[in-house]
Scaffold this motif. Sequence first.
Motif, PDB file in Angstrom:
ATOM      1  N   LEU A 197     -13.757   5.213   7.669  1.00  0.00           N
ATOM      2  CA  LEU A 197     -14.351   4.131   6.885  1.00  0.00           C
ATOM      3  C   LEU A 197     -15.710   3.715   7.440  1.00  0.00           C
ATOM      4  O   LEU A 197     -16.607   3.324   6.678  1.00  0.00           O
ATOM      5  CB  LEU A 197     -13.397   2.935   6.863  1.00  0.00           C
ATOM      6  N   ILE A 198     -15.875   3.788   8.757  1.00  0.00           N
ATOM      7  CA  ILE A 198     -17.187   3.487   9.350  1.00  0.00           C
ATOM      8  C   ILE A 198     -18.223   4.478   8.843  1.00  0.00           C
ATOM      9  O   ILE A 198     -19.343   4.099   8.459  1.00  0.00           O
ATOM     10  CB  ILE A 198     -17.087   3.506  10.885  1.00  0.00           C
ATOM     11  N   TYR A 199     -17.868   5.756   8.817  1.00  0.00           N
ATOM     12  CA  TYR A 199     -18.805   6.765   8.315  1.00  0.00           C
ATOM     13  C   TYR A 199     -19.012   6.638   6.809  1.00  0.00           C
ATOM     14  O   TYR A 199     -20.084   6.994   6.304  1.00  0.00           O
ATOM     15  CB  TYR A 199     -18.314   8.164   8.680  1.00  0.00           C
ATOM     16  N   ALA A 208     -16.045  -1.607   3.418  1.00  0.00           N
ATOM     17  CA  ALA A 208     -16.405  -0.440   2.622  1.00  0.00           C
ATOM     18  C   ALA A 208     -16.317  -0.746   1.124  1.00  0.00           C
ATOM     19  O   ALA A 208     -17.180  -0.339   0.336  1.00  0.00           O
ATOM     20  CB  ALA A 208     -15.503   0.736   2.988  1.00  0.00           C
ATOM     21  N   LEU A 209     -15.269  -1.476   0.720  1.00  0.00           N
ATOM     22  CA  LEU A 209     -15.146  -1.874  -0.684  1.00  0.00           C
ATOM     23  C   LEU A 209     -16.273  -2.820  -1.083  1.00  0.00           C
ATOM     24  O   LEU A 209     -16.797  -2.739  -2.207  1.00  0.00           O
ATOM     25  CB  LEU A 209     -13.791  -2.541  -0.918  1.00  0.00           C
ATOM     26  N   LEU A 210     -16.650  -3.725  -0.184  1.00  0.00           N
ATOM     27  CA  LEU A 210     -17.773  -4.621  -0.461  1.00  0.00           C
ATOM     28  C   LEU A 210     -19.063  -3.833  -0.648  1.00  0.00           C
ATOM     29  O   LEU A 210     -19.862  -4.124  -1.545  1.00  0.00           O
ATOM     30  CB  LEU A 210     -17.926  -5.629   0.680  1.00  0.00           C
ATOM     31  N   ALA A 211     -19.263  -2.805   0.194  1.00  0.00           N
ATOM     32  CA  ALA A 211     -20.448  -1.966   0.059  1.00  0.00           C
ATOM     33  C   ALA A 211     -20.454  -1.245  -1.288  1.00  0.00           C
ATOM     34  O   ALA A 211     -21.485  -1.171  -1.970  1.00  0.00           O
ATOM     35  CB  ALA A 211     -20.508  -0.964   1.209  1.00  0.00           C
ATOM     36  N   LEU A 212     -19.293  -0.718  -1.688  1.00  0.00           N
ATOM     37  CA  LEU A 212     -19.204  -0.048  -2.992  1.00  0.00           C
ATOM     38  C   LEU A 212     -19.517  -1.009  -4.135  1.00  0.00           C
ATOM     39  O   LEU A 212     -20.254  -0.666  -5.071  1.00  0.00           O
ATOM     40  CB  LEU A 212     -17.802   0.533  -3.176  1.00  0.00           C
ATOM     41  N   PHE A 213     -18.971  -2.215  -4.060  1.00  0.00           N
ATOM     42  CA  PHE A 213     -19.196  -3.194  -5.130  1.00  0.00           C
ATOM     43  C   PHE A 213     -20.665  -3.593  -5.214  1.00  0.00           C
ATOM     44  O   PHE A 213     -21.253  -3.624  -6.307  1.00  0.00           O
ATOM     45  CB  PHE A 213     -18.321  -4.426  -4.873  1.00  0.00           C
ATOM     46  N   VAL A 214     -21.272  -3.876  -4.053  1.00  0.00           N
ATOM     47  CA  VAL A 214     -22.675  -4.317  -4.049  1.00  0.00           C
ATOM     48  C   VAL A 214     -23.589  -3.217  -4.566  1.00  0.00           C
ATOM     49  O   VAL A 214     -24.492  -3.462  -5.385  1.00  0.00           O
ATOM     50  CB  VAL A 214     -23.080  -4.742  -2.618  1.00  0.00           C
ATOM     51  N   ILE A 215     -23.360  -1.982  -4.114  1.00  0.00           N
ATOM     52  CA  ILE A 215     -24.223  -0.884  -4.540  1.00  0.00           C
ATOM     53  C   ILE A 215     -24.062  -0.620  -6.032  1.00  0.00           C
ATOM     54  O   ILE A 215     -25.044  -0.360  -6.749  1.00  0.00           O
ATOM     55  CB  ILE A 215     -23.920   0.381  -3.718  1.00  0.00           C
TER      56      ILE A 215
END
Length: 422
Positions: free
Chosen positions: A121-123, A273-280
């Motif tokens: 998940l970090i990667y 990771a889910l937050l990153a997906l949502f924001v992007i």
Amino acid sequence: MTRNLKSALFSAVVVWAVAFPILGLKLSIVGIDLVVERSSNTTLLIIAACSLLMFLRVLFNTPISNAWQARPGKALIPPGASNFLTLPSTQRWIILALVLVALVWPLFSSRGAVDIATMVLIYVMLGLGLNIVVGLAGLLDLGYVGFYAVGAYSYALLSHYFGLGFWICLPISGLMAALFGFILGFPVLRLRGDYLAIVTLGFGEIIRLLLRNMTDLTGGPNGISNIEKPTLFGLSFERTAAEGMRTFHEYFGTAYNSLYKVIFLYLIALLLALLALFVINRLLRMPIGRAWEALREDEIVCRALGLNPTVVKLSAFTLGAAFAGFAGSIFAARQGFITPESFTFMESAIILAIVVLGGMGSQLGIILAATALTLLPEVLRDFSNYRELIFGAVMVVMMIWRPQGFLPMQRPHLELDAEKKP
């Protein structure tokens, strides 16, 4: 035929010249002397077989190429399946299924597997952040690991010197990395291509060398140890809590289990990771996302459309660096100990490989590539001496057979039917 024969013989000799020193020889210590010995007969037979296959492949290159071009399905993946998998709606459902599996899976897995999944998940976060810069904005960044290091050391230093907790340091780490990304954006505004890559590569190395030489602040090569783990509303997941705190198992009246700490960190990484997906995803539907894609396709046309390339580049560097900062804080919390050697150029190369192999701009492809490239070293643990060699061979094969990546981003396009000739 004579030319093919010469090329085939030369290729077979090259295989021996490259493979024999690496695989066919080994070093051993006899007393105090270092002795070069020959590897096993099995290894030599494998090299011979590879050499023979290369000889036949080059010798019969023309018939093999003609047969490959004449086959019914020319694509490695059928076009219908490839188009279906790259549809945004399909990828959305696949990501939703992966999220449900990721939430349930730790309850039935071992401590080591959950810990490896946290690293995956970090990667994923690093790949998503670099995807903004490389995949969406088209800016080649070879020093992305520098932002990763800034996020990790921001949390480690604030925790070590000021005793701040993880949840306070997490947004600070992201903001510090974003600040460094904003600062890096200014010197590279007029650079493109190889020149941009060289500058960003130098930035990543400067960050690592500064962390190594500032011994009074960062500990230098010795790094920073005993980094605090995240807590849940003040509840520690350790066996015994610090003064003034309570442990998780004492509060809920359960027996201590070290797996709880690993699962909690895994869930934090999953939520980020889910937050990153949502924001992007939201940014891609906003004007800034369209501006990134316009900059990637043609900077001159981007400027002609009234967009400011300076602002577009700075926004890409800043937001991409912020996600690296969040990933760095998770990495520091997971490891509990960090050194400058954890942030070498090899890390930047792996993150860039995740973006390229997954598919430029594709979020699901980056998730799959990050999973594959993180698990590959674990699978090849018995072949640790040849890990990078196998990793490089896999990348070469991938670039030959599917250069667009696992699941490339499906861009909007318009197809016009060709005029029918009478």
